[in-house]
Scaffold this motif. Sequence first.
Motif, mmCIF file in Angstrom:
data_model
loop_
_atom_site.group_PDB
_atom_site.id
_atom_site.type_symbol
_atom_site.label_atom_id
_atom_site.label_comp_id
_atom_site.label_asym_id
_atom_site.label_seq_id
_atom_site.Cartn_x
_atom_site.Cartn_y
_atom_site.Cartn_z
ATOM 1 N N PHE A 51 -1.626 -9.903 -5.001
ATOM 2 C CA PHE A 51 -2.281 -8.666 -5.438
ATOM 3 C C PHE A 51 -1.245 -7.555 -5.443
ATOM 4 O O PHE A 51 -0.154 -7.707 -4.895
ATOM 5 N N ASP A 52 -1.577 -6.448 -6.061
ATOM 6 C CA ASP A 52 -0.685 -5.282 -6.091
ATOM 7 C C ASP A 52 -0.923 -4.471 -4.815
ATOM 8 O O ASP A 52 -1.991 -3.876 -4.643
ATOM 9 N N PRO A 53 0.052 -4.444 -3.896
ATOM 10 C CA PRO A 53 -0.163 -3.731 -2.635
ATOM 11 C C PRO A 53 -0.331 -2.215 -2.820
ATOM 12 O O PRO A 53 -1.007 -1.574 -2.014
ATOM 13 N N VAL A 54 0.257 -1.650 -3.853
ATOM 14 C CA VAL A 54 0.088 -0.213 -4.083
ATOM 15 C C VAL A 54 -1.347 0.064 -4.522
ATOM 16 O O VAL A 54 -1.979 1.021 -4.056
ATOM 17 N N GLU A 55 -1.864 -0.767 -5.388
ATOM 18 C CA GLU A 55 -3.262 -0.606 -5.833
ATOM 19 C C GLU A 55 -4.212 -0.776 -4.649
ATOM 20 O O GLU A 55 -5.154 -0.008 -4.485
ATOM 21 N N ARG A 56 -3.941 -1.783 -3.832
ATOM 22 C CA ARG A 56 -4.788 -2.019 -2.645
ATOM 23 C C ARG A 56 -4.712 -0.830 -1.695
ATOM 24 O O ARG A 56 -5.743 -0.376 -1.182
ATOM 25 N N ALA A 57 -3.514 -0.302 -1.482
ATOM 26 C CA ALA A 57 -3.374 0.883 -0.621
ATOM 27 C C ALA A 57 -4.143 2.059 -1.218
ATOM 28 O O ALA A 57 -4.761 2.839 -0.486
ATOM 29 N N GLY A 58 -4.111 2.180 -2.554
ATOM 30 C CA GLY A 58 -4.866 3.247 -3.211
ATOM 31 C C GLY A 58 -6.359 3.114 -2.974
ATOM 32 O O GLY A 58 -7.054 4.105 -2.715
ATOM 33 N N ASP A 59 -6.869 1.889 -3.060
ATOM 34 C CA ASP A 59 -8.294 1.662 -2.798
ATOM 35 C C ASP A 59 -8.646 2.057 -1.368
ATOM 36 O O ASP A 59 -9.664 2.722 -1.115
ATOM 37 N N LEU A 60 -7.816 1.645 -0.429
ATOM 38 C CA LEU A 60 -8.054 1.984 0.976
ATOM 39 C C LEU A 60 -7.934 3.486 1.205
ATOM 40 O O LEU A 60 -8.709 4.087 1.959
ATOM 41 N N TRP A 61 -6.949 4.111 0.562
ATOM 42 C CA TRP A 61 -6.759 5.554 0.666
ATOM 43 C C TRP A 61 -8.030 6.280 0.238
ATOM 44 O O TRP A 61 -8.499 7.199 0.899
ATOM 45 N N GLU A 62 -8.565 5.857 -0.898
ATOM 46 C CA GLU A 62 -9.772 6.514 -1.418
ATOM 47 C C GLU A 62 -10.941 6.371 -0.462
ATOM 48 O O GLU A 62 -11.727 7.311 -0.306
ATOM 49 N N SER A 63 -11.054 5.226 0.198
ATOM 50 C CA SER A 63 -12.162 5.051 1.131
ATOM 51 C C SER A 63 -11.974 5.868 2.407
ATOM 52 O O SER A 63 -12.948 6.191 3.084
#
Length: 188
Positions: free
Chosen positions: A9-21
Amino acid sequence: MPAQPRLPFDPVERAGDLWESHFGDATAMRLATSVMRVQQLLLAELDAALKPYAITFARYEVLVLLTFSQTGALPLSKIGERLMVHPTSVTNAIDRLEAQGLVRRESDPADRRRTLASLTPAGRELVAEATAALTAIDFAITGLSAAEQDDTFALLQRLRAAAGDFPEEQSPDAQGPAQPRPEPSIVG
């Protein structure tokens, strides 16, 4: 050096999802993190291409800057200014390049308080060979068309201008609609 294993998976995208939450909008965080990661990837590829020449990309930049100068020599202070690096970094690079016989230090005949770095014949030869190696890999820019590369450069140039990297009147926004770019002069 073995490549890092790819994540599924794209770790930056995943971090973005977590950031938003946790914190809210992640648009700027995703972009900043992506730019930093791309810088790491590019530098690793560029340094790998230069490894056979026993120089890093930072030292290559010094050699190219000296190549661009009219006399093949520049004051150390001018090198730091043009490459936007701390004087200590310039001294370190010049020390290493001098030890390799690629540059030499000399007093500026116009101002003996200043030290010049000048290319040696070996330095000129190496920069030509290293440039061929880097252009053969398109400076590690993969996955973007030439038009996309121009667009990305323009976007990053706007970020640099907004951060004060160069005078605001030189920023693309200050020039109105896109105009053909004049050839930059990093030594003039």
